[in-house]
Design a protein around this motif. Structure first.
Motif, short mmCIF file in Angstrom:
data_model
loop_
_atom_site.label_atom_id
_atom_site.label_comp_id
_atom_site.label_asym_id
_atom_site.label_seq_id
_atom_site.Cartn_x
_atom_site.Cartn_y
_atom_site.Cartn_z
N THR A 172 0.68 -1.24 0.02
CA THR A 172 -0.06 0.08 0.05
C THR A 172 0.95 1.23 0.06
OG1 THR A 172 -0.10 -0.06 2.50
CG2 THR A 172 -1.79 -1.13 0.97
N SER A 173 0.26 2.21 -0.46
CA SER A 173 1.11 3.79 -0.42
C SER A 173 0.10 4.81 -0.36
CB SER A 173 1.72 3.67 -2.05
OG SER A 173 2.29 4.90 -2.26
N ARG A 178 -7.84 5.21 -2.40
CA ARG A 178 -8.17 3.94 -2.06
C ARG A 178 -7.42 2.93 -2.70
NH1 ARG A 178 -13.35 5.51 -1.61
NH2 ARG A 178 -14.21 6.21 0.25
N ASP A 179 -6.69 2.02 -2.05
CA ASP A 179 -5.88 0.88 -3.02
C ASP A 179 -7.15 -0.02 -3.39
OD1 ASP A 179 -3.20 1.73 -2.60
OD2 ASP A 179 -3.02 1.34 -0.72
N ALA A 193 -1.29 -4.69 -2.64
CA ALA A 193 -1.86 -3.43 -3.28
C ALA A 193 -1.78 -3.39 -4.59
CB ALA A 193 -1.76 -2.39 -2.66
N GLN A 196 -1.26 2.52 -7.05
CA GLN A 196 -1.94 3.48 -7.42
C GLN A 196 -0.89 4.38 -8.46
OE1 GLN A 196 -3.63 6.12 -4.40
NE2 GLN A 196 -3.80 4.43 -2.92
N ARG A 221 -6.97 2.74 -8.72
CA ARG A 221 -7.48 3.37 -7.49
C ARG A 221 -8.84 3.18 -7.44
NH1 ARG A 221 -4.16 9.19 -8.63
NH2 ARG A 221 -1.97 8.14 -8.75
#
Length: 596
Positions: A172-173, A178-179, A193, A196, A221
């Motif tokens: 995740t980043s 939202r992922d 994830a 994005q 995304r």
């Protein structure tokens, strides 16, 4: 002769007259004129006209074959008479007299016609996207997209950039959306994830020493749909460069965008060089950080004029004015329609004034202004006789949104709007941080990996809300194509920036350990940007909705109506992924009133 075709449907010319040919494609259209059957045959390359006479064995079969059936025909190329030449078709000088005919794939009754192109609703179009893509406009858009991507690759390679692939399954980043999460079968309770953006990986490529990277990158995304944003996935021209400052990035992207839009823009002018507009100036003058510069009007902050005026409705509020030349003589209907437009943008109304020949003001609020107010207002907006002035008052952000839209609408209605042009600009000097209105906490306003202007000293000595970042957006005709930044490449600056945004040192090391380790082993200054391919094609195709430029888009509620995604997963698969489903409680049905 080949089993299916000797030529494509768009290939035949006058030089082919007399030749025996074999063609294959879709039965596009059919006309029976004076006993002669005319059939348009279509494939990827174009359309050619077939003819069959009543004594032809293929006549009856072709007459009864459904549109969009795939057929193969043999025939002889004939020259059309001069009066029957169709200049709109590349094959318009010839036609093919059918001698043999075979159905390769019969078509059932169509849910909507491919030709002529009627206004089928979007749900029907997306459910049968394979049919929708046969339409000339959609086929043209998708081929434009292909050509644009090919041209981008050629231009980036010519500029010394290397195309590289980055991972799809990652961590995740904090990109701001939202992922999409992918559960791990091997690591129970953990998730990948979908990226994005390839943000961290492209920075790591710079630290690894590759200097100039690009990729036509898929990004994911979980955000709501808009006309210029497709939910789920999108593609961008992802770019990163080492040993650069902001202007170096601008130079590369400006060259690529100018050439690209000149190549595919259909003769529309590309204004160059692209102006640099500071974020705060853009919000004041245009009411937006993605201004449409085709509108030749600017907003003016006149809050000071009304701070002590007799017009109580504006007192103590942020007031923005829009002066529009050559509109004072417009009928009252023009002003009423502008007011109606403003209400669609969230305004309660739209105050306005006319400027007369002697600089006197008339209009609904003129009686509230003193002579000094009038003089100060006319000076502030530089209004002359014949001008009309529109006003918005309220909170800064609210007024910006409303008056930004009014600016563009007034320019279109009053003849101050450029057509057939691409007006680019750079928005620069974004704030590094902003305050969350709900929580009151300081958070990143843009990309968290950006270099603050002033470096570590600015982070340690300035009010966070006063710190600007080396961040920038590229905008064309009011559409944001991309955000970018000169990146932070120093561990101390990264720790401090994230500390201001509420992250502990442990959190930063946990979430961005790979990046931090890389920074400790010699990281070059670097920066980049990622213009959206979908939005570029949308502008070039002059389409109002981004879904018209994507072969298989999700609908507005992020569903794939053709393939049936998202779909449910059976219990065995869930157990394998160590998951259980917790659905939201069903909404109670409204009870009817027995008294009605």
């Amino acid at each position: 002769m080949h089993r299916y075709r000797s030529h494509t449907c768009g290939e035949l010319r006058a030089a082919d007259v007399g030749n025996e040919v074999r063609l294959a494609g879709w039965l596009h259209n059919r006309r029976n004129l004076g006993g002669i059957l005319f059939v348009d045959l279509r494939d990827h390359y174009g359309v050619v006209q077939l003819i069959a006479h009543p004594d032809n064995p293929a006549y009856e079969a072709l007459s009864g074959q459904s549109k969009e059936s795939v057929i193969r025909v043999d025939g002889r190329v004939l020259a059309r008479s001069a009066e029957n030449v169709n200049p709109e078709l590349a094959t318009g000088e010839v036609e093919v007299e059918v001698t043999a005919f075979e159905v390769l794939g019969a078509a059932d009754p169509l849910p909507f016609p491919v030709f002529p192109e009627d206004n089928a609703n979007e749900e029907m179009r997306l459910t049968n996207r394979f049919l929708d893509l046969r339409r000339a406009r959609m086929h043209r858009n998708i081929m434009l997209r292909s050509a644009v991507i090919r041209s981008i690759r050629e231009k980036m390679t010519a500029l010394g950039f290397n195309e590289m692939a980055t991972p799809i399954l990652s961590a995740t980043s904090p990109e701001g959306a939202r992922d999409f999460l992918v559960p791990s079968r091997v690591h129970a309770g953990k998730f990948y994830a979908l990226p994005q953006a390839p943000q961290q990986f492209k920075q790591l490529l710079m630290i690894a020493g590759f200097d100039r990277y690009f990729q036509i990158a898929p990004c994911f995304r979980d955000e709501d749909s808009r006309a210029d944003r497709s939910p789920g996935e999108f593609y961008q021209l992802d770019v990163e460069m080492s040993f650069v400052e902001q202007e170096d990035v601008f130079g590369v992207i400006e060259k690529v965008m100018t050439e690209l839009f000149e190549e595919f823009g259909g003769g529309r002018h590309v204004t160059s060089p692209f102006p640099r507009i500071p974020f705060r100036e853009a919000m004041l003058k245009y009411g937006s950080d993605k201004p449409d510069l085709r509108a030749k009007l600017e907003l003016t902050d006149v809050s000071a004029v009304f701070a002590d005026s007799g017009f109580k409705a504006f007192a103590g509020k942020h007031v923005r004015a829009l002066a529009v030349p050559d509109t004072a003589e417009q009928p009252r209907k023009f002003f009423d329609q502008m007011g109606e437009f403003a209400t669609t943008q969230g305004a309660k109304g739209l105050a306005w004034l006319r400027v007369g020949e002697d600089l006197t003001l008339t209009g609904p609020i003129a009686k509230f202004l003193t002579e000094d107010d009038t003089k100060a207002l006319l000076g502030a907006v530089e209004a002359k006789p014949g001008y009309a002035i529109f006003f918005g008052a309220g909170e800064f952000d609210e007024v910006s949104k409303i008056m930004g839209a009014v600016r563009v609408e007034a320019a279109k209605r009053a003849g101050h709007f450029e057509e057939d042009v691409f007006r680019f600009c750079w928005i620069v000097d974004f704030p590094m941080f902003e305050r969350n209105e709900d929580t009151g906490q300081i958070e990143f306003s843009h990309n968290p990996f950006s270099m603050p202007q002033g470096g570590l000293e600015a982070l340690e000595t300035k009010d966070p809300l006063d710190i600007l970042a080396w961040q920038y957006d590229i905008v064309c005709n009011g559409v944001e194509l991309s955000s970018g930044a000169i990146r932070n490449h120093e561990p101390a600056i990264m720790y401090k920036a994230f500390e201001i945004a509420g992250y502990s040192r442990e959190q930063v090391e946990s979430e961005f350990g790979g990046m931090l380790r890389a920074f400790h082993f010699g990281a070059p200054p670097h920066g980049g940007i990622a213009p959206g391919v979908d939005r570029i094609v949308m502008l070039l195709a002059d389409e109002p909705n981004i879904r018209e430029t994507i072969a298989f888009p999700l609908n507005q509620t992020a569903q794939d109506l053709l393939m049936g995604a998202p779909s449910e997963v059976d219990e065995a698969r869930l157990r394998e992924l160590h998951l259980s489903i917790r659905k939201p409680p069903a909404k109670p049905e409204a009870k009817s009133d027995p008294a009605k």
